[in-house]
Design an enzyme around this catalytic site. Structure first.
Site, PDB file in Angstrom:
ATOM      1  N   CYS A 124     -12.861  26.405  11.567  1.00  7.82           N
ATOM      2  CA  CYS A 124     -13.725  25.604  12.437  1.00  7.82           C
ATOM      3  C   CYS A 124     -13.321  25.756  13.903  1.00  7.82           C
ATOM      4  CB  CYS A 124     -13.736  24.149  11.970  1.00  7.82           C
ATOM      5  SG  CYS A 124     -15.198  23.283  12.574  1.00  7.82           S
ATOM      6  N   ARG A 179     -19.891  20.346  16.152  1.00  3.39           N
ATOM      7  CA  ARG A 179     -20.953  20.178  17.143  1.00  3.39           C
ATOM      8  C   ARG A 179     -21.176  21.455  17.930  1.00  3.39           C
ATOM      9  NH1 ARG A 179     -18.500  15.178  17.964  1.00  3.39           N
ATOM     10  NH2 ARG A 179     -19.890  13.581  17.127  1.00  3.39           N
ATOM     11  N   HIS A 213     -15.276  24.597   6.583  1.00  2.00           N
ATOM     12  CA  HIS A 213     -13.987  24.071   6.123  1.00  2.00           C
ATOM     13  C   HIS A 213     -13.780  24.461   4.655  1.00  2.00           C
ATOM     14  CE1 HIS A 213     -12.906  21.687   9.624  1.00  2.00           C
ATOM     15  NE2 HIS A 213     -14.199  21.449   9.757  1.00  2.00           N
ATOM     16  N   GLY A 232      -4.763   6.451  -5.117  1.00  2.68           N
ATOM     17  CA  GLY A 232      -5.785   7.483  -5.303  1.00  2.68           C
ATOM     18  C   GLY A 232      -5.319   8.540  -6.301  1.00  2.68           C
ATOM     19  N   SER A 242       0.857  -1.187   0.000  1.00  7.70           N
ATOM     20  CA  SER A 242       0.000   0.000   0.000  1.00  7.70           C
ATOM     21  C   SER A 242       0.896   1.241   0.000  1.00  7.70           C
ATOM     22  CB  SER A 242      -0.906  -0.021   1.220  1.00  7.70           C
ATOM     23  OG  SER A 242      -0.100   0.037   2.375  1.00  7.70           O
ATOM     24  N   PHE A 295     -11.642  28.969  14.337  1.00 10.78           N
ATOM     25  CA  PHE A 295     -12.622  30.067  14.396  1.00 10.78           C
ATOM     26  C   PHE A 295     -13.149  30.189  15.828  1.00 10.78           C
ATOM     27  CE2 PHE A 295     -17.300  30.529  14.519  1.00 10.78           C
ATOM     28  CZ  PHE A 295     -17.562  31.690  13.816  1.00 10.78           C
ATOM     29  N   GLN A 296     -13.456  29.052  16.424  1.00 12.00           N
ATOM     30  CA  GLN A 296     -13.994  29.068  17.797  1.00 12.00           C
ATOM     31  C   GLN A 296     -12.944  29.612  18.779  1.00 12.00           C
ATOM     32  OE1 GLN A 296     -15.185  24.971  18.331  1.00 12.00           O
ATOM     33  NE2 GLN A 296     -16.909  25.131  16.916  1.00 12.00           N
ATOM     34  N   GLN A 356       5.956  -9.232 -10.121  1.00  8.18           N
ATOM     35  CA  GLN A 356       5.457 -10.459 -10.777  1.00  8.18           C
ATOM     36  C   GLN A 356       4.553 -11.252  -9.832  1.00  8.18           C
ATOM     37  OE1 GLN A 356       8.670 -12.963 -12.168  1.00  8.18           O
ATOM     38  NE2 GLN A 356       9.830 -11.162 -12.774  1.00  8.18           N
ATOM     39  N   GLY A 389       0.187   5.494  -3.788  1.00  7.93           N
ATOM     40  CA  GLY A 389      -0.491   6.635  -4.404  1.00  7.93           C
ATOM     41  C   GLY A 389      -1.564   6.174  -5.375  1.00  7.93           C
ATOM     42  N   GLU A 434     -11.183  24.705   3.031  1.00  7.91           N
ATOM     43  CA  GLU A 434     -10.127  23.922   2.367  1.00  7.91           C
ATOM     44  C   GLU A 434     -10.708  22.766   1.559  1.00  7.91           C
ATOM     45  OE1 GLU A 434     -10.818  24.000   5.558  1.00  7.91           O
ATOM     46  OE2 GLU A 434     -10.427  22.118   6.618  1.00  7.91           O
TER      47      GLU A 434
HETATM   48  N1  GLN Z   1     -14.585  20.453  17.921  1.00  8.57           N
HETATM   49  C1  GLN Z   1     -15.269  21.541  17.294  1.00  8.57           C
HETATM   50  C2  GLN Z   1     -16.744  21.253  17.116  1.00  8.57           C
HETATM   51  O1  GLN Z   1     -17.168  20.132  17.185  1.00  8.57           O
HETATM   52  C3  GLN Z   1     -14.636  21.900  15.962  1.00  8.57           C
HETATM   53  C4  GLN Z   1     -14.708  20.798  14.967  1.00  8.57           C
HETATM   54  C5  GLN Z   1     -13.776  20.964  13.795  1.00  8.57           C
HETATM   55  O2  GLN Z   1     -12.797  21.717  13.878  1.00  8.57           O
HETATM   56  N2  GLN Z   1     -14.029  20.279  12.709  1.00  8.57           N
HETATM   57  O3  GLN Z   1     -17.515  22.151  16.919  1.00  8.57           O
END
Ligand code: GLN
Length: 600
Positions: free
Chosen positions: A417, A497, A544, A48, A43, A420-421, A223, A46, A546
């Site tokens: 995510c 969450r 996200h 994918g 494995s 940000f929090q 082989q 690459g 990205e």
């Molecule tokens: N743990 C955070 C939440 O559940 C952020 C999750 C994350 O970064 N994907 O909200």
């Protein structure tokens, strides 16, 4: 004999047959072509990247392709997997949590995928067991063959019907010889038999070793790997030899001799400078021609379209190679030892870098040991930082220290995510005077729970597939930086969450934080920023971004960060920051229906 006649001959009208042939409505055997990619020897070759590059070669020719990854593990999806062991969990617009290879396909094909493009052994078995409980097997003993393999073929055919693709591109996870993937291989063997000649093209990816002490390439392992595949009743049509250096003619001939594959279909696939060069390398070697010939697709090819697609791609590759400027961006996370945990972030920087003509060097910063005293040292000489997504408590205070440093020192910064929090917590504590502000994910008893569990999450038990997941529309505030990036609306993918508790909005906004993107349906904060009069680039998002950045369509939030980094790194850099017209980014569609896998 054509596929119909063959199927009629194996279908026993009395119903007492050894064959088990569920077919989705509207499916016509023999009308869809399949490419099946299998790995041998080991494995990590690459598979994918190889499969998505080959799929792209076909797509460039004007064929529609629908990829599917078949995973051997028993988990229902990738949502509960540790990124340390398996790489990042990729999230599709319909909320599917899947393997990071799906990200590779979405980026290579610039195509949105759904739950139909991904399955695991857990899903296959669940469908079989559910069907058994509802009496779907009419008194038969349920067996790996034909029932479980029948379910796999059913999945492939369901994708064929739903996508109406010319070619369904099947990537079987793992390596030939693994117990957990054996029934997938068996299912594709049966598929080839049922679909009829020239409907299924088997491509075996193998490995040619070049031990340093010998100084020459050795083909024995390859082989034996191919032999193992042939023992499963599969005659490969194409062999791709992964190797460090171009595989010699002698070695390719030897593999051909042992595998019944003509030498002109045993190809080298050696290391190259950039994964973006692989599609052209495959074309140069003739892989695409070999697939087209075997599947008899020559009549459907659009040569002009292919030329245009290749031009666009080679422009991308040459700007990647000719970039003259360079910026260094820090990724302040906790999985920094495993790059695959941040695969999409790394790609998003490549995309933004190419657009702005600069190389983005990434520096990995483990935040577990960081605090206000040593953050400055850790972030010195960076031109920007990303604070990525995470779960749990480890490294949280270090991230908060990095965000504080970036905010105070005008260091361009993007929080994703969890990032940000953490930016909200840092701002609450240090600007709004809310000492003890925190997330209830970290401290349930904290004084100011500015980040708290989403109301809809409070009643949920169990971990798998229960977060707020997938694509959601975002309403963007006019006159903000986000407004310049997206216009009045955008759509991004989520996996969380917790959220900003709206009770604290007056204090946070009073302190100067701008919430420039919100959910149109609920009081969920999606984008934050500091005004550019205060900070050159300070942006965060609960989503996200990205995951939806594509080579030719870099995500605006990453473009903004790299642009900010360029301004910091080069005193003479004065290019204005321009975003694509919002219409060309992922269209917001509240009407979008989530794809639902048909019941078993
Ligand atoms: N743990 C955070 C939440 O559940 C952020 C999750 C994350 O970064 N994907 O909200």
């Amino acid at each position: 004999m054509d596929a119909d006649a063959l199927l009629n001959s194996i279908r026993d009208q009395s119903g007492d047959t050894e064959f088990y042939l569920p077919m989705p409505a509207g499916y016509k055997p023999g009308s869809t072509k399949y490419v099946v990619v299998l790995g041998t020897v080991m494995s990590g070759l690459g598979k994918g990247i190889f499969s998505s590059s080959l799929a792209k070669c076909l797509q460039d020719k004007g064929l529609t392709v629908a990829p599917i990854k078949l995973e051997g593990y028993l988990n229902i999806d990738s949502g509960t997997l540790n990124p340390y062991r398996h790489g990042e969990v990729f999230v599709l617009d319909d909320g599917t949590e899947c393997d990071m290879d799906l990200g590779t396909y979405e980026r290579a094909l610039d195509q949105e995928l759904t739950c139909l493009n991904f399955t695991t052994s857990g899903q296959v078995y669940r469908r079989v067991l559910d069907r058994e409980r509802t009496g779907g097997y009419l008194g038969r003993d349920v067996q790996m063959i034909p029932h479980v393999t029948g379910e796999v073929k059913n999945c492939l055919r369901e994708l064929a019907v739903a996508s109406q693709a010319d070619v369904v591109f099947v990537e079987i996870g793992g390596t030939v010889g693994d117990v957990e993937n054996a029934y997938y291989i068996e299912a594709t063997r049966q598929l080839a038999f049922e679909e009829g000649r020239n409907s299924v093209c088997f491509v075996a990816l193998t490995y040619v070793m070049e031990p340093r002490i010998l100084g020459e390439q050795k083909s024995k392992a390859a082989q034996l790997g191919i032999r193992r595949l042939m023992e499963c009743g599969i005659q490969p049509h194409i062999i791709a030899c992964r190797a460090q250096n171009a595989v010699t003619r002698k070695v390719r001939e030897k593999i051909a001799l042992f595998s019944n594959v003509p030498p002109d279909r045993v190809f080298s696939m050696h290391d190259c400078e950039s994964v973006y060069m692989i599609p052209d390398m495959l074309r140069g070697a003739g892989y695409d021609r070999a697939v087209i010939e075997w599947l008899e697709l020559a009549a459907r090819i659009d040569e002009d379209g292919e030329r245009r697609a290749r031009e666009r791609w080679s422009q991308y590759v040459s700007s990647l190679r000719s970039a003259t400027r360079q910026v260094t961006i820090g990724i302040t996370g906790k999985y920094t030892a495993v790059r695959d945990a941040y695969a999409s972030i790394i790609k998003a920087f490549e995309h933004a870098g190419v657009r702005l003509g600069c190389r983005v060097q990434l520096r990995w910063i483990d935040t577990s040991e960081l605090n206000d005293d040593n953050a400055a040292e850790a972030l010195a000489d960076l031109h920007g930082i990303v604070v990525p997504g995470a779960f749990g408590t480890r490294g949280a205070e270090g991230k908060i220290a990095c965000l504080k440093y970036a905010r105070i020192n005008g260091l361009p910064c993007l929080g994703l995510c969890y990032g940000f929090q953490m930016a909200v917590i840092e701002f609450a504590r240090n600007v709004c005077g809310m000492e003890g502000a925190d997330s209830t994910e970290i401290d349930n008893e904290c004084r100011y729970p500015v980040i708290d569990i989403l109301p809809e999450q409070k009643k949920i038990e169990g971990l798998g597939g229960t977060m707020r997941l997938g694509g959601h529309d975002i309403q963007v505030k006019e006159g903000t930086l986000a407004g310049r990036m997206f216009g009045p609306r955008t759509r991004m993918r989520f996996r969380h969450r917790y959220e900003v508790d709206p009770r604290y909005l007056p204090q946070l906004e009073g302190g100067g934080m701008v919430f420039s993107g919100k959910s149109p349906r609920a009081e969920i904060m999606n984008i934050l920023e500091l005004p550019q009069s205060v900070h050159p680039y300070y942006v965060g998002t609960q989503a996200h971004p990205e995951l939806t950045s594509r080579p030719l369509r870099p995500h605006p939030m990453f473009l903004g960060l790299v642009h900010g980094a360029l301004c910091r790194a080069y005193a003479d850099y004065d290019e204005p920051l321009e975003f694509d017209t919002p219409a060309s980014s992922t269209p917001p569609t509240d009407q979008r229906q989530p794809t639902v896998k048909p019941a078993g």
